[in-house]
Write an enzyme that holds these catalytic residues in place. Structure first.
Site, PDB file in Angstrom:
ATOM      1  N   SER A 128       0.821  -1.205   0.000  1.00 40.34           N
ATOM      2  CA  SER A 128       0.000   0.000   0.000  1.00 40.34           C
ATOM      3  C   SER A 128       0.856   1.257   0.000  1.00 40.34           C
ATOM      4  CB  SER A 128      -0.912   0.043   1.222  1.00 40.34           C
ATOM      5  OG  SER A 128      -1.639   1.263   1.224  1.00 40.34           O
ATOM      6  N   LYS A 182      -4.515  -6.702   3.459  1.00 44.49           N
ATOM      7  CA  LYS A 182      -4.519  -5.568   2.520  1.00 44.49           C
ATOM      8  C   LYS A 182      -5.950  -5.238   2.104  1.00 44.49           C
ATOM      9  CE  LYS A 182      -3.110  -2.298  -0.218  1.00 44.49           C
ATOM     10  NZ  LYS A 182      -3.929  -2.113  -1.349  1.00 44.49           N
ATOM     11  N   HIS A 185      -7.452  -3.342   4.837  1.00 44.63           N
ATOM     12  CA  HIS A 185      -6.861  -1.998   4.767  1.00 44.63           C
ATOM     13  C   HIS A 185      -7.656  -1.137   3.776  1.00 44.63           C
ATOM     14  CE1 HIS A 185      -4.454   0.916   2.495  1.00 44.63           C
ATOM     15  NE2 HIS A 185      -3.768   1.139   3.600  1.00 44.63           N
ATOM     16  N   ASN A 186      -7.932  -1.697   2.616  1.00 48.87           N
ATOM     17  CA  ASN A 186      -8.657  -0.931   1.604  1.00 48.87           C
ATOM     18  C   ASN A 186     -10.091  -0.645   2.036  1.00 48.87           C
ATOM     19  OD1 ASN A 186      -6.279  -1.266   0.163  1.00 48.87           O
ATOM     20  ND2 ASN A 186      -7.345  -1.520  -1.783  1.00 48.87           N
ATOM     21  N   GLU A 189      -9.886   2.128   4.233  1.00 51.48           N
ATOM     22  CA  GLU A 189      -9.599   3.294   3.375  1.00 51.48           C
ATOM     23  C   GLU A 189     -10.907   3.866   2.804  1.00 51.48           C
ATOM     24  OE1 GLU A 189      -6.426   2.603   0.373  1.00 51.48           O
ATOM     25  OE2 GLU A 189      -7.865   3.221  -1.142  1.00 51.48           O
ATOM     26  N   HIS A 453     -38.446 -21.598  14.970  1.00 56.18           N
ATOM     27  CA  HIS A 453     -36.976 -21.565  14.995  1.00 56.18           C
ATOM     28  C   HIS A 453     -36.413 -21.596  16.413  1.00 56.18           C
ATOM     29  CE1 HIS A 453     -36.706 -21.230  10.712  1.00 56.18           C
ATOM     30  NE2 HIS A 453     -37.462 -20.145  10.693  1.00 56.18           N
TER      31      HIS A 453
HETATM   32  C1  6PG Z   1      -3.215   1.492  -1.570  1.00 54.13           C
HETATM   33  C2  6PG Z   1      -4.510   1.720  -2.278  1.00 54.13           C
HETATM   34  C3  6PG Z   1      -4.446   1.093  -3.616  1.00 54.13           C
HETATM   35  C4  6PG Z   1      -5.430   1.632  -4.621  1.00 54.13           C
HETATM   36  C5  6PG Z   1      -6.822   1.102  -4.471  1.00 54.13           C
HETATM   37  C6  6PG Z   1      -7.880   2.130  -4.731  1.00 54.13           C
HETATM   38  O1  6PG Z   1      -3.287   0.905  -0.508  1.00 54.13           O
HETATM   39  O2  6PG Z   1      -2.176   1.906  -2.069  1.00 54.13           O
HETATM   40  O3  6PG Z   1      -5.554   1.154  -1.571  1.00 54.13           O
HETATM   41  O4  6PG Z   1      -4.537  -0.274  -3.430  1.00 54.13           O
HETATM   42  O5  6PG Z   1      -5.374   2.993  -4.701  1.00 54.13           O
HETATM   43  O6  6PG Z   1      -6.908   0.092  -5.418  1.00 54.13           O
HETATM   44  O7  6PG Z   1      -9.066   1.458  -4.791  1.00 54.13           O
HETATM   45  P1  6PG Z   1     -10.334   1.938  -5.579  1.00 54.13           P
HETATM   46  O8  6PG Z   1      -9.910   2.190  -6.988  1.00 54.13           O
HETATM   47  O9  6PG Z   1     -11.257   0.802  -5.427  1.00 54.13           O
HETATM   48  O10 6PG Z   1     -10.777   3.190  -4.900  1.00 54.13           O
END
Ligand code: 6PG
Length: 482
Positions: A128, A182, A185-186, A189, A453
């Site tokens: 990331s 990861k 993490h996203n 995000e 149930h």
């Molecule tokens: C990171 C980001 C990277 C990317 C994502 C964005 O950790 O560096 O998360 O993986 O920018 O793929 O995801 P979207 O395009 O789904 O917003």
């Protein structure tokens, strides 16, 4: 055979990672890309890197010293499988194939299982930090065998971001563990970004401040407990003026948010694992809703609140502080939910994930890097068996201090028709979690009524059913499997 590490796939992420590797003492980096023009561009633009370039798999593999280690940086999916099979055909037992793309962890588990019998190590790793991170120091989340990490760990540590003197990389767990973490993490995000967007929207609609003025507010927030990369870049985006129209850039960008799928995976897996990651889910759905152009147009004349709302003169600062607190509390919920998913995933898939170490490697390099990840690391260090982040002393106090403001913000958003799905659902989650008694009891009653149930009682052991279509007396029964 002169390179200790190779990179396959030289789009921006791969090129930057290769340059990062090459810049570190002791590394010689082999590079390969399916179309050789890209390899030539990279090597000619960066002679200082001393790349060992190849235009075919045979040469590439021959250029790697044993045990051979190659990092695949291609778009996740079928392309990855194709590269893997080329490498597997040429690698030997003990060699290491690293997939550094945003692969689905189920694919990583499958690939590892397929490759393991050959004696070649397959390591799915989360990376990331975007393009900048790949070049200057990402946060790295490798899975795979502990044995492979002995070779790979020092190489990854040499290129990772540094947080308080420690490289942002740790062996997350076996097979798909790195890509799983990861993925979460996203998901976090997505939640972080949605919460920031809601905060911006509330301040803009409530106070009428301009994007540039709101940029100053975010910059100010970034000096406090909200300090994070995403808050920092938000200020920069809001301050940007569009060259062709002279308007704030944010006002000319089409309001339909894209998504490449990792956020949705986080939610899909949360559903499978039975973990309520509601903040992340709302963030994913908010992006989906934004892209439903036809529905949004058709619905645009549906009625909203009769009275337009703005914050009264003189109350703007107090309102903005309320929004800051609501953002902080909601963010704590999103992280708490994300770590719940990591805990559930680790249990389901048999990974020994160290939660505190994950918080530590997210302190720098990655997109969600934030000051408060230190607090998360501390919370798990103090109590490795912590049942939920939000009940750790620091976070408990933080939410306690924010919750009145959080309620005011969610109430005002509802009254004034400003959509705040992540703020609102995070508050509902918080109230659900702390409730002494939930209406789930009624749901159990309904389930027992229409499907026999069964239910449990608060006052005695056993499983019970009321004879709803009979005399409404209660019988003790064996648990229903329905
Ligand atoms: C990171 C980001 C990277 C990317 C994502 C964005 O950790 O560096 O998360 O993986 O920018 O793929 O995801 P979207 O395009 O789904 O917003």
């Amino acid at each position: 055979a002169s390179a200790n590490i190779g990179v396959v796939g030289l789009a921006v992420m791969g090129s930057n990672l290769a340059r990062n590797l090459a810049s570190r003492e002791g590394n010689t980096v082999a590079v390969f890309n399916r179309s050789p023009e890209r390899t030539r561009t990279l090597t000619s633009e960066h002679p200082e890197a001393g790349f060992v370039a190849s235009e075919g798999y045979d040469d590439f593999v021959a250029s790697l010293a044993k045990p051979r280690t190659a990092i695949i940086m291609v778009q996740a999916g079928k392309g990855t499988d194709a590269v893997i099979s080329e490498l597997v055909a040429r690698f030997e037992p003990g060699d290491i194939i690293v997939d550094g793309g945003n692969a689905n962890f189920h694919d990583t588990i499958r690939r590892e299982g397929e490759i393991a019998p050959t004696g070649i190590h397959f390591v799915g790793t989360g990376i990331s930090g975007g393009e900048e991170g790949a070049l200057n120091g990402p946060s790295i989340m490798p899975g795979g065998s502990a044995e492979s990490y002995e070779t790979l760990g020092p190489i990854l540590a040499s290129i990772a971001a540094i947080a308080e003197g420690e490289p942002c990389v740790t062996h997350v767990g076996t097979d798909g563990a790195g890509h799983f973490v990861k993925m979460v993490h996203n998901g976090i995000e997505y939640a972080d970004m949605q919460l920031i967007a809601e905060a911006y929207d509330l301040i803009r609609q409530g106070t009428g401040k301009s994007p540039a003025e709101i940029a100053d507010i975010f910059a100010e927030w970034n000096t406090g407990e909200l300090e994070s990369y995403l808050i920092e870049i938000t200020a920069e985006v809001l301050r940007q003026t569009d060259a062709s129209t002279g308007r704030p850039l944010v006002d000319v960008i089409l309001d339909e948010a894209g998504a490449k799928g990792t956020g949705a995976w986080t939610v899909q897996n949360a559903l499978d694992l039975g973990v309520p990651t509601s903040g992340i889910a709302e963030a994913v759905f908010a992006r989906s809703l934004s892209s439903k152009r036809a529905q949004r147009e058709a619905a645009s004349d549906l009625p909203g609140p009769a009275q337009a709302w703005t914050v009264a003169d003189g109350d703007a600062d107090a309102f903005i502080e309320d929004v800051r607190l609501a953002l902080y509390a909601s963010k704590i919920i999103a992280y708490s939910q994300g770590f719940d998913e990591i805990i559930a995933g680790a249990e389901q898939y048999g990974w020994d994930v160290k939660k505190g170490d994950i918080a530590k490697i997210w302190r720098a390099g990655c997109i969600i890097r934030a000051r408060f990840l230190n607090r998360i690391a501390d919370a798990y260090a103090d109590d490795p068996a912590l049942v939920a982040l939000v009940v750790a002393p620091y976070f408990r106090d933080a939410v306690a201090g924010a919750q009145e403001a959080w309620r005011r913000v969610v109430a005002i958003a509802a009254q004034s028709g400003i959509p705040t799905p992540a703020f609102s659902s995070s508050l509902a989650y918080y109230d659900g979690l702390r409730a002494q008694r939930l209406p789930a009891a009624l749901i159990q009653g309904q389930r027992d009524f229409f499907g026999a149930h069964t239910y449990k009682r608060i006052d005695k052991e056993g499983v019970f059913h009321t004879l709803w279509s009979g005399d409404h007396s209660e019988i003790e029964t064996t648990p229903s499997s329905h």
